[in-house]
Scaffold this motif. Structure first.
Motif, PDB file in Angstrom:
ATOM      1  N   GLN A  65       5.805   0.250 -10.005  1.00 57.36           N
ATOM      2  CA  GLN A  65       5.427   0.535  -8.624  1.00 57.36           C
ATOM      3  C   GLN A  65       6.220  -0.330  -7.645  1.00 57.36           C
ATOM      4  O   GLN A  65       6.325  -1.546  -7.822  1.00 57.36           O
ATOM      5  CB  GLN A  65       3.924   0.320  -8.455  1.00 57.36           C
ATOM      6  N   SER A  67       5.620  -1.456  -4.707  1.00 53.88           N
ATOM      7  CA  SER A  67       4.925  -2.536  -3.996  1.00 53.88           C
ATOM      8  C   SER A  67       4.540  -3.694  -4.903  1.00 53.88           C
ATOM      9  O   SER A  67       4.089  -4.730  -4.411  1.00 53.88           O
ATOM     10  CB  SER A  67       3.675  -1.970  -3.317  1.00 53.88           C
ATOM     11  N   PRO A  98      -1.551   5.169  -1.140  1.00 49.93           N
ATOM     12  CA  PRO A  98      -2.074   4.169  -0.209  1.00 49.93           C
ATOM     13  C   PRO A  98      -3.267   3.388  -0.737  1.00 49.93           C
ATOM     14  O   PRO A  98      -3.438   2.215  -0.395  1.00 49.93           O
ATOM     15  CB  PRO A  98      -2.437   4.987   1.035  1.00 49.93           C
ATOM     16  N   VAL A 101      -1.503   0.786  -3.033  1.00 49.95           N
ATOM     17  CA  VAL A 101      -0.551  -0.063  -2.311  1.00 49.95           C
ATOM     18  C   VAL A 101      -1.265  -0.994  -1.337  1.00 49.95           C
ATOM     19  O   VAL A 101      -1.002  -2.199  -1.299  1.00 49.95           O
ATOM     20  CB  VAL A 101       0.486   0.810  -1.576  1.00 49.95           C
ATOM     21  N   GLU A 102      -2.190  -0.449  -0.560  1.00 44.43           N
ATOM     22  CA  GLU A 102      -2.876  -1.267   0.423  1.00 44.43           C
ATOM     23  C   GLU A 102      -4.109  -1.958  -0.153  1.00 44.43           C
ATOM     24  O   GLU A 102      -4.436  -3.086   0.236  1.00 44.43           O
ATOM     25  CB  GLU A 102      -3.252  -0.405   1.632  1.00 44.43           C
ATOM     26  N   PHE A 109       1.547   1.054   3.353  1.00 40.45           N
ATOM     27  CA  PHE A 109       2.067   2.217   2.636  1.00 40.45           C
ATOM     28  C   PHE A 109       3.009   3.060   3.494  1.00 40.45           C
ATOM     29  O   PHE A 109       3.752   3.884   2.974  1.00 40.45           O
ATOM     30  CB  PHE A 109       0.921   3.110   2.152  1.00 40.45           C
ATOM     31  N   PRO A 112       6.978   5.917   3.082  1.00 39.48           N
ATOM     32  CA  PRO A 112       7.356   5.799   1.671  1.00 39.48           C
ATOM     33  C   PRO A 112       8.779   6.251   1.368  1.00 39.48           C
ATOM     34  O   PRO A 112       9.433   5.674   0.493  1.00 39.48           O
ATOM     35  CB  PRO A 112       6.324   6.673   0.946  1.00 39.48           C
TER      36      PRO A 112
END
Length: 345
Positions: A65, A67, A98, A101-102, A109, A112
Motif C-alpha cells: 500500500q 500510504s 480512504p 489510508v486515513e 487519501f 489518488p
C-alpha cells in the motif's frame, strides 16, 4: 498463460502451510508468488521469509500500500529483496481506500491518481541511481520543504548507498476504475486486476489503450502484463464452489470501503449488479453480515471465477487468455490444487 500464487494477507495469523504452497508453486512451474497487506501482516516480510527457500519463482507484492511507506522506503525494500532473490522481485502497488489510508495510516487519501504517479516516479528515480533524488511534487516532496511546519531546512538530496541490482524492477499497479487503469497502462509495467470480468474485457482494453496512446507511455500492449486475481476451482460441483466464495464477495462489496467510496462496489456496479451492491452494502452497515452474504447472487460470485471440471476450467482459461489476461493469480491453499492447475496450462 502464466500462473501466480496469491498468498494475500494474513487473517488472525500466518498461513500455516505457506512454505509448502510456495515450494509446490515453484516446482510446478508457477511464474510468481505474491503477498499482500491490509491492516495486519505486511507484504514484504512474509515474501522475503518464504521466498528465501526458492530459487526461480518471481516474488511480488500484490499489493504493497502506497500510504504504508514513503516511496524511498518502498524503493529500499524493493532493491534489497531484488538483490537477495537474484533479480526476481515484482513491485506491486496500490492506493487502498480512504478507510484504511486515513483510518489506519493517518494519511490523506485525496488525489489518488496524482499520488500514484508521483510515488512511482520517485521509486524509479531511486532505482535508476543516476543522481540524488529530488521531487518537487506536493505529495512526496524531496527534500522536505524548509517552509513546512517542523522542517529544519537541513534536508539534503540523496541517492541510495546500495547499487540496485536492476534499475528497472517491474512495477505493477492495482487499479479498478477507468482513469486508474489508463494511468497504469501509461506509467507501469503491468496491471493487477482484482475481480476481472470477461464481460468487461473490451472495456478494459479501451481503458488500457487510452494509457498506451499517451505521449511517453512506458510500454506497448504486447509488452504489458495483465495479472488477474481469480478463484480457479476444479470441481464437479460449481454450486458448492460459489457458496464457498460468496462470503468473500460480500465482504469486498459491502465491508471493504465506506458507503461514499468503495472501489470494489463501483466495479461490480459496472458489471451490472447495482441493486445487489446497494442491498449488500446496506446490510453490512447494519451489522447484518449473514444476510449480506445471502444477498449476493450466484452469478455475481461466478462472474469473477473460473470453475468446473478440468476440461471446463482449461477452456475458460483459454477464454481469459484470449481476452488479454497474461497471468492468473490464484488463491490455491493446498498443494494438490497447485499441481492440478499447473497441469492445465
Amino acid at each position: 498463460m502464466k500462473l501466480g500464487l496469491q498468498l494475500g494477507y494474513w487473517g488472525q495469523g500466518p498461513i500455516d502451510n505457506a512454505p509448502a504452497l510456495v515450494a509446490a508453486a515453484e516446482e510446478a512451474g508457477f511464474d510468481a508468488v505474491f503477498t499482500a497487506e491490509s491492516w495486519g501482516s505486511d507484504a514484504y516480510t512474509p515474501l522475503a521469509w518464504w521466498g528465501a527457500a526458492t530459487s526461480r519463482v518471481k516474488l511480488g507484492t500484490s499489493v504493497a500500500q502506497l500510504s504504508a511507506r514513503p516511496p524511498t522506503s518502498l524503493a529500499m525494500a524493493a532493491l534489497t529483496l531484488d538483490h537477495l532473490s537474484g533479480g526476481r522481485h515484482i513491485i506491486g502497488l496500490g492506493v487502498s481506500g480512504p478507510q484504511v489510508v486515513e483510518g489506519w495510516y493517518g494519511q490523506p487519501f485525496a488525489k489518488p491518481l496524482a499520488r500514484t504517479r508521483e510515488y512511482v516516479s520517485v521509486v524509479r528515480d531511486v532505482l535508476a541511481r543516476e543522481r540524488p533524488v529530488t521531487n518537487a511534487g506536493p505529495h512526496h516532496p524531496l527534500p522536505y520543504p524548509a517552509d513546512r511546519p517542523g522542517a529544519t531546512g537541513l534536508g539534503k538530496p540523496l541517492k541510495p548507498i546500495t547499487h540496485p541490482l536492476r534499475s528497472d524492477i517491474p512495477i505493477w499497479l492495482g487499479a479498478e476504475g477507468p482513469k486508474n487503469v489508463a494511468q497504469t497502462a501509461e506509467i507501469a509495467d503491468g496491471w493487477l486486476a482484482i475481480f476481472y470480468s470477461l464481460r468487461l474485457a473490451d472495456q478494459y482494453e479501451e481503458w488500457l489503450a487510452e494509457g498506451f496512446a499517451r505521449p511517453g507511455a512506458r510500454r506497448t500492449r504486447d509488452e504489458f502484463e495483465v495479472a488477474a486475481t481469480v478463484q480457479v476451482v476444479i470441481t464437479d460441483d460449481v454450486a458448492e464452489a460459489v457458496e464457498r466464495y460468496r462470503p468473500s464477495t460480500a465482504l469486498y462489496v459491502g465491508g471493504m470501503g465506506a458507503k461514499e467510496k468503495n472501489f470494489h462496489a463501483e466495479l461490480y456496479r459496472r458489471m451490472g449488479y447495482g441493486d445487489a451492491v446497494d442491498e449488500i452494502g446496506a446490510l453490512f452497515r447494519e451489522g447484518r453480515k449473514a444476510e449480506a452474504m445471502a444477498a449476493v447472487p450466484d452469478e455475481m460470485v461466478r462472474e469473477t471465477m473460473i470453475a468446473g471440471t478440468a476440461d471446463e476450467v482449461r477452456a475458460q482459461i483459454k477464454q481469459w487468455e484470449a481476452a488479454g489476461v497474461s497471468m492468473l493469480m490464484v488463491t490455491a491453499r493446498d498443494v494438490e490444487t497447485i499441481r492440478r492447475l499447473a497441469a492445465l496450462v
